[in-house]
Design a protein around this motif. Structure first.
Motif, short mmCIF file in Angstrom:
data_model
loop_
_atom_site.label_atom_id
_atom_site.label_comp_id
_atom_site.label_asym_id
_atom_site.label_seq_id
_atom_site.Cartn_x
_atom_site.Cartn_y
_atom_site.Cartn_z
N LEU A 286 0.81 -1.21 0.00
CA LEU A 286 0.00 0.00 0.00
C LEU A 286 0.85 1.27 0.00
O LEU A 286 1.95 1.30 0.55
CB LEU A 286 -0.91 0.03 1.24
N GLN A 287 0.30 2.28 -0.62
CA GLN A 287 0.77 3.64 -0.44
C GLN A 287 -0.46 4.51 -0.20
O GLN A 287 -1.55 4.21 -0.68
CB GLN A 287 1.53 4.14 -1.67
N PHE A 288 -0.27 5.56 0.59
CA PHE A 288 -1.37 6.48 0.87
C PHE A 288 -0.95 7.90 0.53
O PHE A 288 0.22 8.27 0.68
CB PHE A 288 -1.78 6.43 2.36
N GLU A 289 -1.91 8.68 0.04
CA GLU A 289 -1.67 10.10 -0.17
C GLU A 289 -2.87 10.88 0.35
O GLU A 289 -3.93 10.31 0.62
CB GLU A 289 -1.44 10.41 -1.65
N LYS A 290 -2.67 12.18 0.51
CA LYS A 290 -3.73 13.04 1.01
C LYS A 290 -4.96 12.91 0.12
O LYS A 290 -4.88 13.05 -1.10
CB LYS A 290 -3.24 14.48 1.03
N GLY A 291 -6.11 12.64 0.71
CA GLY A 291 -7.32 12.41 -0.08
C GLY A 291 -8.06 13.69 -0.44
O GLY A 291 -8.68 13.76 -1.49
N ILE A 292 -7.99 14.68 0.43
CA ILE A 292 -8.71 15.93 0.22
C ILE A 292 -7.69 17.01 -0.13
O ILE A 292 -6.87 17.40 0.71
CB ILE A 292 -9.51 16.34 1.47
N ALA A 293 -7.74 17.48 -1.36
CA ALA A 293 -6.72 18.40 -1.86
C ALA A 293 -7.00 19.83 -1.42
O ALA A 293 -7.26 20.73 -2.23
CB ALA A 293 -6.65 18.31 -3.38
N ILE A 294 -6.94 20.05 -0.12
CA ILE A 294 -7.07 21.37 0.47
C ILE A 294 -5.84 21.60 1.34
O ILE A 294 -5.48 20.73 2.15
CB ILE A 294 -8.35 21.51 1.31
N SER A 295 -5.19 22.72 1.20
CA SER A 295 -3.95 22.98 1.93
C SER A 295 -4.19 23.00 3.44
O SER A 295 -5.30 23.29 3.90
CB SER A 295 -3.34 24.31 1.49
N ASP A 296 -3.13 22.74 4.19
CA ASP A 296 -3.24 22.78 5.66
C ASP A 296 -3.64 24.17 6.13
O ASP A 296 -4.40 24.32 7.10
CB ASP A 296 -1.91 22.37 6.29
N GLU A 297 -3.13 25.20 5.45
CA GLU A 297 -3.47 26.57 5.84
C GLU A 297 -4.97 26.85 5.65
O GLU A 297 -5.61 27.46 6.52
CB GLU A 297 -2.66 27.57 5.01
N LYS A 298 -5.53 26.38 4.53
CA LYS A 298 -6.95 26.56 4.30
C LYS A 298 -7.78 25.74 5.28
O LYS A 298 -8.82 26.21 5.78
CB LYS A 298 -7.31 26.18 2.87
N LEU A 299 -7.33 24.53 5.59
CA LEU A 299 -8.04 23.71 6.58
C LEU A 299 -8.02 24.38 7.94
O LEU A 299 -9.02 24.35 8.68
CB LEU A 299 -7.43 22.31 6.66
N ASP A 300 -6.89 24.99 8.30
CA ASP A 300 -6.81 25.72 9.57
C ASP A 300 -7.84 26.85 9.59
O ASP A 300 -8.53 27.07 10.60
CB ASP A 300 -5.41 26.30 9.78
N PHE A 301 -7.94 27.58 8.46
CA PHE A 301 -8.90 28.68 8.38
C PHE A 301 -10.34 28.17 8.47
O PHE A 301 -11.16 28.71 9.21
CB PHE A 301 -8.69 29.46 7.08
N LEU A 302 -10.64 27.10 7.70
CA LEU A 302 -11.99 26.54 7.74
C LEU A 302 -12.34 26.05 9.14
O LEU A 302 -13.48 26.22 9.60
CB LEU A 302 -12.11 25.40 6.73
N GLU A 303 -11.37 25.45 9.82
CA GLU A 303 -11.64 24.95 11.17
C GLU A 303 -11.93 26.10 12.12
O GLU A 303 -12.86 26.02 12.95
CB GLU A 303 -10.45 24.13 11.68
N SER A 304 -11.16 27.18 12.01
CA SER A 304 -11.42 28.34 12.88
C SER A 304 -12.78 28.95 12.59
O SER A 304 -13.50 29.38 13.50
CB SER A 304 -10.31 29.39 12.71
#
Length: 555
Positions: free
Chosen positions: A73-91
């Motif tokens: 197996l190999q895994f990659e990020k499934g949701i192509a949203i940057s960590d910075e944008k995810l931080d903003f969305l979470e806030s």
């Protein structure tokens, strides 16, 4: 056996069965001709601190070693949203919905990569992963493009001479909103589907575009791409002296995020990019459907990964309006129990109703308690295709009578866009997706017969309700709207009826000089600005101890 004990045991085993079913998506995938991708969502008890997803999983989940030894197996990020944008969305989710859990969940959705990724091999891996306690669900996504949710054949012959869905019942009464100058000013729209014709005479001069860095597949026929032309026309077509007028023609922009790009078909990526490029107050339109029971069409959020993206977006203040699908499926049925058990994604799900005062469910519309409101399912004049008319043999002057949940969805979305703009003009804040849904359901026109597809939006009643709600939110402020804005020679100020008759209007330039002052009465007040220089001005209305200001642009 004691009857109560027997019932308790049966209930226990039923709950176990439902819990197990929640991991397995009922979505039926097509053949392997186009290939598949496998997404897996791990519970947030697993923390991925870097991109070595496999290393973390092998350490945290010993059972993963056996699966890895067999399939490498190999895994990659499934949701192509940057960590910075995810931080903003979470806030934003924490600020708006008091919880960032739905956004944090997106960080733990991974895509499985293996050699020779046939459907059968991916299904075997899915089966093994779903046995792990740390896995919430697996989602096998076909790379075969899903047919857009419209036009229904045979094409309707009930042609209308104009856009009667704009009028009062049986329409949504958008003309009432236009009469108040409410046209969607300032709202940004995202549309997820296949493509559109930017060169159409109704779209060439409006702020409609393809998302930066995204393409439209050359394999997508006009049956796919013109679907977007019709949708964008209903929402934002130029309001000129020819063709049709977009219901929210004053919106700031509409950007399309195509599922089917030159690089291939990827719905999750398209949705993730639409979410990544949205903020609170924006409106995303899902002109999508997916296969449910017997591959009949249901809302796109039936797919768990799309549901998770939807929930994260609505929690962060983005409004999502989504087609119910043309499958005539009952979402209250047993097959959809696991879907219902996920809870509320926050999206506004739209069914298709008849274009008459009965507002009955059209035969093909998916229905059920999860379907919130309806729009017209046929006789909707729109841009594109050319099967109704094509002037001068020019493809860029093509028009159609649109149908399906495809036509219903942009009608409802346009109502949400205009109402969102109005709410923001009065309060300075934005309605959430759930608040907008509640408003449309509360003030809509009742459905007739058929399985539940909800009420038809009623713009006059919804605007009246907003006036009532905004007074509660803005005590101490004067409620008014200004249109058009920008303006050339004249503005109209609409003063709401909860103000007194002693109000005064002042217009100041950017250095604070007063350039206009007068008393103002209830209702519409026309003011000439022909003598003012081009630029930005501030309009202030004072009524006793209350006052409010808005900005206008003189062209």
């Amino acid at each position: 056996m004691n009857k109560k004990l027997l019932l308790s045991l049966l209930s226990f085993f039923f709950l176990l069965k439902v819990s197990a079913q929640n991991k397995i998506e009922g979505f039926q995938t097509p053949s392997d001709q186009f290939g598949h991708e496998l997404y897996v969502s791990f519970f947030t008890t697993i923390e991925f601190n870097d991109s070595d997803y496999l290393g973390t999983l092998l350490t945290e989940i010993p059972e993963m070693n056996a699966i890895n030894n067999e399939f490498h197996l190999q895994f990659e990020k499934g949701i192509a949203i940057s960590d910075e944008k995810l931080d903003f969305l979470e806030s934003e989710a924490i600020r708006i919905s008091k919880s960032g859990a739905s956004v944090r969940k997106l960080r733990n959705i991974l895509k499985v990569k293996i050699d020779n990724p046939t459907k059968e091999r991916l299904q075997t891996i899915q089966s093994e992963l779903e046995k792990l306690a740390q896995v919430e669900y697996c989602s096998l996504m076909s790379l075969q493009p899903v047919t857009p949710p419209g036009d229904i054949f045979p094409t309707t012959t009930n042609y209308e001479s104009n856009q009667t869905y704009l009028n009062a019942n049986p329409g949504v009464n958008m003309t009432y909103a236009w009469g108040l100058g409410l046209i969607g000013n300032g709202i940004k729209i995202r549309d997820v589907e296949y493509g559109f014709n930017k060169n159409h005479e109704e779209l060439v001069d409006v702020n409609a575009s393809l998302a930066t860095g995204m393409t439209i597949s050359s394999s997508a026929t006009t049956a796919y791409t013109e679907h977007g032309t019709a949708v964008l026309g209903i929402v934002m077509a130029d309001k000129g002296a020819y063709g049709i007028s977009g219901m929210a023609y004053g919106a700031q922009e509409i950007i399309q995020f195509p599922e089917w790009q030159q690089s291939g078909y990827n719905r999750v990526f398209a949705v993730s990019q639409a979410v990544a490029n949205s903020i609170a107050g924006d409106v995303i339109i899902y002109e999508m459907q997916t296969g449910g029971q017997a591959s009949n069409y249901v809302p796109a959020e039936f797919n768990q990964a799309v549901w998770d993206l939807t929930k994260a977006a609505t929690d962060a203040g983005v409004i999502i309006v989504a087609a119910a699908g043309n499958g005539n499926e009952n979402l209250d049925g047993g097959y959809y129990a696991a879907y219902r058990n996920r809870g509320d994604s926050g999206a506004i799900i739209v069914g298709a109703g008849t274009p008459d005062i009965n507002h009955n469910k059209i035969s093909y519309s998916t229905y059920g308690a999860r379907v919130d409101v309806q729009g017209w399912g046929n006789s909707v004049r729109a841009t594109g295709y050319g099967d109704f008319s094509q002037f001068g043999g020019d493809f860029n002057q093509s028009y159609t009578d649109f149908s399906g949940t495809s036509s219903a969805t942009p009608i409802v979305a346009s109502c949400a866009i205009v109402l969102q703009s109005y709410w923001h003009s009065l309060t300075g804040s934005y309605m959430t997706s759930v608040q907008m849904r509640d408003l449309l359901k509360l003030t809509g026109i009742a459905q007739g017969t058929g399985g539940n597809i909800g009420k038809l939006p009623n713009m006059q009643a919804a605007i009246g309700q907003i006036n009532t709600l905004s007074v509660q939110e803005n005590s101490g402020q004067v409620l008014f709207t200004i249109f058009p804005n920008p303006a050339k020679d004249k503005i109209t100020i609409n003063l709401q009826q909860d103000n007194s008759v002693n109000a005064k209007v002042e217009i100041m330039n950017t250095i604070g000089q007063k350039v206009y002052s007068s008393s103002i009465s209830l209702g519409n007040n026309d003011i000439s600005i022909a003598g003012l220089s081009s630029g930005l001005y501030v309009v202030k209305i004072t009524d006793g101890e209350k006052s409010s200001v808005k900005k206008i642009i003189k062209q």
